[in-house]
Motif scaffolding. Sequence first.
Motif, mmCIF file in Angstrom:
data_model
loop_
_atom_site.group_PDB
_atom_site.id
_atom_site.type_symbol
_atom_site.label_atom_id
_atom_site.label_comp_id
_atom_site.label_asym_id
_atom_site.label_seq_id
_atom_site.Cartn_x
_atom_site.Cartn_y
_atom_site.Cartn_z
ATOM 1 N N GLY A 219 2.377 -6.236 12.305
ATOM 2 C CA GLY A 219 2.578 -4.913 11.737
ATOM 3 C C GLY A 219 2.240 -4.896 10.244
ATOM 4 O O GLY A 219 1.967 -5.934 9.640
ATOM 5 N N ILE A 220 2.251 -3.714 9.637
ATOM 6 C CA ILE A 220 2.009 -3.589 8.200
ATOM 7 C C ILE A 220 3.120 -2.738 7.598
ATOM 8 O O ILE A 220 3.747 -1.936 8.289
ATOM 9 C CB ILE A 220 0.628 -2.945 7.904
ATOM 10 C CG1 ILE A 220 0.537 -1.542 8.540
ATOM 11 C CG2 ILE A 220 -0.502 -3.820 8.397
ATOM 12 C CD1 ILE A 220 -0.705 -0.783 8.135
ATOM 13 N N LYS A 221 3.352 -2.934 6.302
ATOM 14 C CA LYS A 221 4.361 -2.156 5.592
ATOM 15 C C LYS A 221 3.676 -1.055 4.793
ATOM 16 O O LYS A 221 2.601 -1.264 4.224
ATOM 17 C CB LYS A 221 5.160 -3.051 4.654
ATOM 18 C CG LYS A 221 6.060 -4.050 5.373
ATOM 19 C CD LYS A 221 6.875 -4.866 4.373
ATOM 20 C CE LYS A 221 7.792 -5.845 5.094
ATOM 21 N NZ LYS A 221 8.600 -6.657 4.128
ATOM 22 N N VAL A 222 4.318 0.085 4.743
ATOM 23 C CA VAL A 222 3.784 1.200 3.954
ATOM 24 C C VAL A 222 4.817 1.603 2.919
ATOM 25 O O VAL A 222 6.031 1.396 3.104
ATOM 26 C CB VAL A 222 3.424 2.408 4.856
ATOM 27 C CG1 VAL A 222 2.283 2.062 5.785
ATOM 28 C CG2 VAL A 222 4.632 2.870 5.659
ATOM 29 N N GLY A 223 4.334 2.198 1.843
ATOM 30 C CA GLY A 223 5.231 2.523 0.741
ATOM 31 C C GLY A 223 5.797 3.927 0.767
ATOM 32 O O GLY A 223 6.744 4.236 0.054
ATOM 33 N N SER A 224 5.224 4.802 1.595
ATOM 34 C CA SER A 224 5.706 6.190 1.627
ATOM 35 C C SER A 224 5.351 6.826 2.958
ATOM 36 O O SER A 224 4.550 6.302 3.730
ATOM 37 C CB SER A 224 5.081 6.991 0.482
ATOM 38 O OG SER A 224 3.676 7.101 0.695
ATOM 39 N N VAL A 225 5.941 8.013 3.186
ATOM 40 C CA VAL A 225 5.653 8.769 4.400
ATOM 41 C C VAL A 225 4.195 9.208 4.415
ATOM 42 O O VAL A 225 3.527 9.175 5.450
ATOM 43 C CB VAL A 225 6.591 9.988 4.521
ATOM 44 C CG1 VAL A 225 6.180 10.858 5.702
ATOM 45 C CG2 VAL A 225 8.039 9.552 4.651
ATOM 46 N N ASP A 226 3.690 9.609 3.260
ATOM 47 C CA ASP A 226 2.292 10.050 3.186
ATOM 48 C C ASP A 226 1.346 8.921 3.578
ATOM 49 O O ASP A 226 0.352 9.138 4.288
ATOM 50 C CB ASP A 226 1.966 10.534 1.766
ATOM 51 C CG ASP A 226 2.678 11.833 1.428
ATOM 52 O OD1 ASP A 226 3.071 12.538 2.386
ATOM 53 O OD2 ASP A 226 2.837 12.125 0.238
ATOM 54 N N GLU A 227 1.655 7.703 3.094
ATOM 55 C CA GLU A 227 0.816 6.563 3.436
ATOM 56 C C GLU A 227 0.904 6.259 4.926
ATOM 57 O O GLU A 227 -0.095 5.914 5.566
ATOM 58 C CB GLU A 227 1.235 5.334 2.632
ATOM 59 C CG GLU A 227 0.292 4.146 2.824
ATOM 60 C CD GLU A 227 0.725 2.916 2.038
ATOM 61 O OE1 GLU A 227 0.130 1.838 2.259
ATOM 62 O OE2 GLU A 227 1.675 3.030 1.219
ATOM 63 N N LEU A 228 2.135 6.416 5.495
ATOM 64 C CA LEU A 228 2.324 6.188 6.934
ATOM 65 C C LEU A 228 1.462 7.148 7.744
ATOM 66 O O LEU A 228 0.770 6.747 8.689
ATOM 67 C CB LEU A 228 3.801 6.365 7.301
ATOM 68 C CG LEU A 228 4.144 6.361 8.798
ATOM 69 C CD1 LEU A 228 3.761 5.028 9.437
ATOM 70 C CD2 LEU A 228 5.618 6.657 9.025
ATOM 71 N N VAL A 229 1.496 8.444 7.369
ATOM 72 C CA VAL A 229 0.708 9.452 8.085
ATOM 73 C C VAL A 229 -0.780 9.147 7.971
ATOM 74 O O VAL A 229 -1.536 9.261 8.948
ATOM 75 C CB VAL A 229 1.028 10.867 7.550
ATOM 76 C CG1 VAL A 229 0.081 11.891 8.164
ATOM 77 C CG2 VAL A 229 2.474 11.230 7.838
ATOM 78 N N ALA A 230 -1.203 8.719 6.765
ATOM 79 C CA ALA A 230 -2.618 8.396 6.563
ATOM 80 C C ALA A 230 -3.041 7.234 7.449
ATOM 81 O O ALA A 230 -4.129 7.254 8.053
ATOM 82 C CB ALA A 230 -2.867 8.070 5.094
#
Length: 252
Positions: free
Chosen positions: A233-244
């Motif tokens: 898996g990968i980690k994301v820093g924000s919801v916007d990054e997750l959606v992207a």
Amino acid sequence: MKVLVPVKRVIDYNVKVRVKADGTGVDLANVKMSMNPFDEISVEQAIRLKEAGQADEVVVVSVGVKQAQETLRTALAMGADRAILVVAAEDVHTDIEPLAVAKILKAIVDEEKPGLVLCGKQAIDNDMNATGQMLAALMGWSQGTFASEVTIEGDKAVVTREVDGGLQTIKVAMPSVITVDLRLNEPRYASLPNIMKAKKKPLDEKTAADYGVDVAPRLEIVKTVEPAARAAGIKVGSVDELVAKLKEAGTV
């Protein structure tokens, strides 16, 4: 009423399955084997019917290798009355196909004349989910599949089935073939005294040839592989990054 219960010897569900190095199948060397969990449930249900006075005798049947005697003895220790072993293969890696098993079971049903056949809905090794239905078709009997509840009412069986949309209750005329699901009951453990008694219960040994059934496989396994390893898996820093990231992957 006599109840017939087919049981299968499979890899124990706690064992991690290994594929042979040459990809020709699953490695069964020195692997713990046990009764198919769905078949344990059908044996338990048959014994409960007998304890409730709705069945007179419980007969368990296994089709496969000679080592399936151990599986049948387990069923006898649980409370079945007698067993029939049909030796249809010499190699433990040979899996008898559902149609051949159903034909052998039909011949046994013709001899034993049970009022009810209780099967596990599927075997956990090949997941075919076909033998019970094939047997019902060959016999011309009614069938109830994926049973989570079974009640005998005179010459009828009331079966609650697990379906995609929830539960479905049907009433089938007996004799009948019923395949059972996980939530039907909790199988009992065989006590030590019953395990000892099981050694003295009758176990008849037959062959597929005794019933005139050809068990030669119709299917050829081309290759067996293990499931692909799960990607990291990968980690994301924000919801916007997750959606992207999800859009990039094409999941949204």
